[in-house]
Design an enzyme around this catalytic site. Structure first.
Site, PDB file in Angstrom:
ATOM      1  N   THR A 175     -14.025 -13.494   6.908  1.00 37.38           N
ATOM      2  CA  THR A 175     -12.391 -13.186   7.069  1.00 37.38           C
ATOM      3  C   THR A 175     -12.013 -13.204   8.706  1.00 37.38           C
ATOM      4  O   THR A 175     -12.424 -12.111   8.844  1.00 37.38           O
ATOM      5  CB  THR A 175     -11.533 -12.363   6.041  1.00 37.38           C
ATOM      6  OG1 THR A 175     -12.031 -12.568   4.354  1.00 37.38           O
ATOM      7  CG2 THR A 175     -10.322 -12.483   5.721  1.00 37.38           C
ATOM      8  N   PHE A 177      -8.991 -12.653  10.579  1.00 40.74           N
ATOM      9  CA  PHE A 177      -7.274 -11.547   9.522  1.00 40.74           C
ATOM     10  C   PHE A 177      -7.023 -11.527  11.400  1.00 40.74           C
ATOM     11  O   PHE A 177      -7.603 -11.033  12.254  1.00 40.74           O
ATOM     12  CB  PHE A 177      -7.570  -9.773  10.210  1.00 40.74           C
ATOM     13  CG  PHE A 177      -8.507  -9.345   8.766  1.00 40.74           C
ATOM     14  CD1 PHE A 177      -9.584  -9.522   8.860  1.00 40.74           C
ATOM     15  CD2 PHE A 177      -7.942  -9.321   7.613  1.00 40.74           C
ATOM     16  CE1 PHE A 177     -10.172  -9.792   6.608  1.00 40.74           C
ATOM     17  CE2 PHE A 177      -8.337  -9.194   6.338  1.00 40.74           C
ATOM     18  CZ  PHE A 177      -9.368  -8.962   6.440  1.00 40.74           C
TER      19      PHE A 177
END
Ligand code: PEP
Ligand code: MN
Length: 675
Positions: A175, A177
């Site tokens: 992921t 961020f």
């Protein structure tokens, strides 16, 4: 520095925020937000200095609404970080996947783990607000049958069992961020990445031309995303992430883009985050909790003590174990006198005597050794009482076996050493010896439970736990702090192991014995071990805390023994109610005394704050206090809402008290307004 995240401590947002913002000298404070919108708002309204926001995932794709939030709140992107996401199935300890009926998880996590969930059709999948938040809730509310999908950090933080690891469909689950703030980074040579957005006209080729100009300026596009414009159907904002080698190229490209597009916005220039997937996968692997045998996976199958400890001729109260005897066997006469006098009380189940004495300092009386075992053996023959001796190694166990000792106990200093406990467990294995385990010196519940696990694995079923207090370093008129919450948690965790109290080593002085013994009974102790010596003042060890057998008899008779369960035979229901009410009265008195003691501490802190001109309200500290109280409350099976409400009330009273102190005259005669 305060950083807003979506979710709670232990979430991937938490890890990303720490990885990006935390430095050794600047610890990070989290502001937990339920939604991304709240996160953006917290940064915008200055409740947080910065935010950490997931923006895309390699398996589940972009989180489009977050681009819109960055635009709407006019946030600056100041950096990015990539995190490998490893999902596990977490639930309360002692359950298996078959016990799980429902999984609650974030929609992103559900997408990333869809294959695992499909393979377990008996599990109902429910969408929830955040990964670690569910883990926290399962732990706080002790919800069985429900599992969370979250990382290792959440498992550790909320003490949940990992029922299945690495649920993600593909191991390359990362992921990205974005670190966001109200003000942009200054553009300097360290910056090699930018996030921008713009719109283009509907003229044919306008987007292609804009992109082509980037190519001419040696700009590399790492991301292109179109977003619908709110209220303008079929109009799109183009969102780009780009990287470059030379800063002038970027400046030139932006100038060009400004001419070919409209509504150009630069959300931030920053340093590209490390995303070499292989390197990330290995070098930055999140620490896994060390494989360990979970307490609940080792079944501690203790026998009811009545099945192996003989009843005395005149029991003082049904279903309580009473153990008494000298701290040390000193001479044959002293041992025999103690045994005869204690036996004549008629209510003591087991005669204790120290044969090898652990002394803090060298050179004291270290016990009579094997010679003492012979005295004890003869005392046993004369009185018919069962005997118990402290052991610290395998040789001691062998010696006890050869001299007819019935029960050995592991002393507080030895329980703290798993090597020794293992050695003793191995030596006891296959014998008829009963084993009692004192709590370790340090207030460490796991270490104490660990000793029982070792004994259980060795097949020992004659088990008793002894609470003898803890060395906490706090000044007190007791020798060892009772820290009652630990024995109470012990009973929650190992309900089948009989737990008795040793008030002698808690008190260190005989005048306190009665009150501590009473308290232990009120809190549910199943018996007592008390040191008793024919001439206590002359005792070679622990003289101050020992009492004569006669005084012991008086003490035992004066105690209020609660009828334990199914005691209908010896006590009428009315007596039982009376006994329980008496116990409640004593607990309430103690409770009020503790409240007063707490308020005294609050006043001292108030004085300190006044002296140092500190704010009365310290939100970070208060948050930490509340979290720790809730966690302990949960372990003691108290309702979370009740604990929260009670501490809110206590906190209110503390604030009021401290306000009064802080706003009173200061040392140099000025008034300091309480904030
Ligand atoms: C004892 O029972 O005499 C003794 C040494 O106790 P502890 O291990 O609790 O200090
Ligand atoms: Mn002792």
């Amino acid at each position: 520095m305060k950083v807003a995240i979506q979710g709670v401590a232990g979430s991937f947002h938490d890890i990303a925020a720490r990885r990006f913002f935390e430095t050794a000298d600047a610890p990070l404070q989290l502001l937990e937000c339920e939604t991304f919108e709240q996160l953006a708002d917290a940064v915008d309204s200055k409740r947080a200095d910065a935010g950490m926001m997931a923006i895309e995932n390699t398996l589940a794709g972009s989180i489009l609404p977050n681009y819109a939030l960055i635009q709407t709140y006019n946030l600056s992107v100041i950096g990015e970080t990539y995190l490998q996401i490893r999902h596990n199935l977490l639930a309360l300890r002692g359950q298996t996947i078959d016990d799980i009926q429902t999984v609650e998880a974030h929609p992103m996590a559900i997408i990333q783990c869809s294959e695992f969930l499909n393979r377990h059709p008996h599990i109902r999948v429910v969408e929830a607000f955040d990964t670690a938040g569910i883990a926290k809730k399962i732990s706080a509310e002790k919800r069985r049958g429900v599992a969370a999908i979250a990382g290792y950090t959440a498992a550790e933080l909320y003490d949940l069992e990992i029922l299945a690891e690495r649920l993600e469909n593909n191991p390359k689950n990362f992921t990205r961020f974005l670190a966001v703030s109200r003000t942009p980074n200054p553009i300097d040579d360290l910056c090699n990445k930018a996030s921008v957005s713009f719109r283009v006209s509907h003229a044919r080729g306008s987007l292609a031309d804009a992109l082509l100009s980037l190519k001419q300026h040696h700009i590399n596009l790492t991301k292109i995303q179109s977003l619908p414009v709110l209220g303008m159907p079929y109009e799109y904002t183009i969102h780009l992430d780009m990287t470059w080698e030379e800063l002038p190229d970027y400046h030139a490209a932006i100038k060009d883009l400004a001419e070919r597009t409209f509504e150009l916005r630069v959300f931030g220039t920053y340093q590209a985050g490390e995303k070499n997937m292989e390197a990330l996968g290995r070098a930055r692997e999140l620490p896994k909790p060390k494989p360990r045998l979970q307490p609940t996976t080792i079944h501690i199958d203790a026998l009811p003590w009545q099945a192996w400890i003989a009843a005395p001729p005149r029991p003082i109260a049904k279903d309580y174990i009473i153990i008494a005897g000298p701290c040390s066997a000193e001479t044959e006469k002293q041992t025999r006198d103690a045994a005869m006098q204690i036996s004549s009380l008629g209510c003591v189940n087991v005669l204790r005597a120290g044969i090898w004495k652990p002394r803090t300092r060298a050179g004291g009386f270290e016990g009579a050794g094997v010679e003492g075992l012979k005295w004890l053996q003869r005392a046993k023959a004369a009185t018919g009482m069962m005997t118990a001796v402290e052991v610290a190694n395998a040789q001691h166990v062998e010696d006890c076996l050869r001299h007819g000792v019935d029960i050995v106990w592991i002393g507080a200093r030895t329980t703290g050493n798993p090597f020794s406990v293992q050695e003793i467990a191995d030596a006891v294995k296959g014998t008829t010896l009963g084993v009692m385990v004192k709590n370790p010196i340090s207030p460490d519940l796991e270490l104490w439970i660990g000793a029982f696990e070792r004994l259980a694995l060795a097949g020992v079923r004659k088990l008793v736990a002894i609470h003898r207090g803890f060395a906490t370093g706090e000044k007190s008129d007791l020798r060892n702090a009772p820290t009652w919450s630990i024995p109470m948690q012990f009973r929650e965790r190992l309900p089948h192991v009989p737990l008795i109290c040793d008030p002698s080593h808690i008190c260190g002085r005989r005048d306190k014995l009665a009150s501590v013994a009473q308290k232990s009974l009120d809190l549910g102790a199943g018996g007592l071990m008390i040191e008793s010596h024919p001439t206590p003042d002359e005792a070679w060890t622990d003289a101050k805390q020992q009492l004569t057998p006669r005084a012991l008899g008086d003490l035992l008779n004066a105690l209020s023994w609660q009828a334990q369960q199914d005691d209908a035979l010896s006590n009428s229901d009315l007596n039982r109610l009376e006994a329980l009410r008496g116990a409640i009265d004593r607990v309430d008195e103690e409770f009020l005394e503790l409240l007063a003691a707490r308020l005294n501490l609050v006043r001292d802190i108030g004085e300190y704050k006044r002296h140092h001109q500190l704010d009365v309200l310290q939100p970070a500290r208060w948050k930490e206090v509340m979290e720790r109280r809730l966690s302990l409350g949960g372990k003691l099976r108290l309702d979370a809402a009740f604990v929260a409400e009670m501490f809110e009330r206590l906190h209110g009273e503390s604030l009021k008290t401290q306000m009064a102190i802080v706003s009173s005259e200061t040392l140099d005669g000025q008034m300091v307004a309480a904030k």
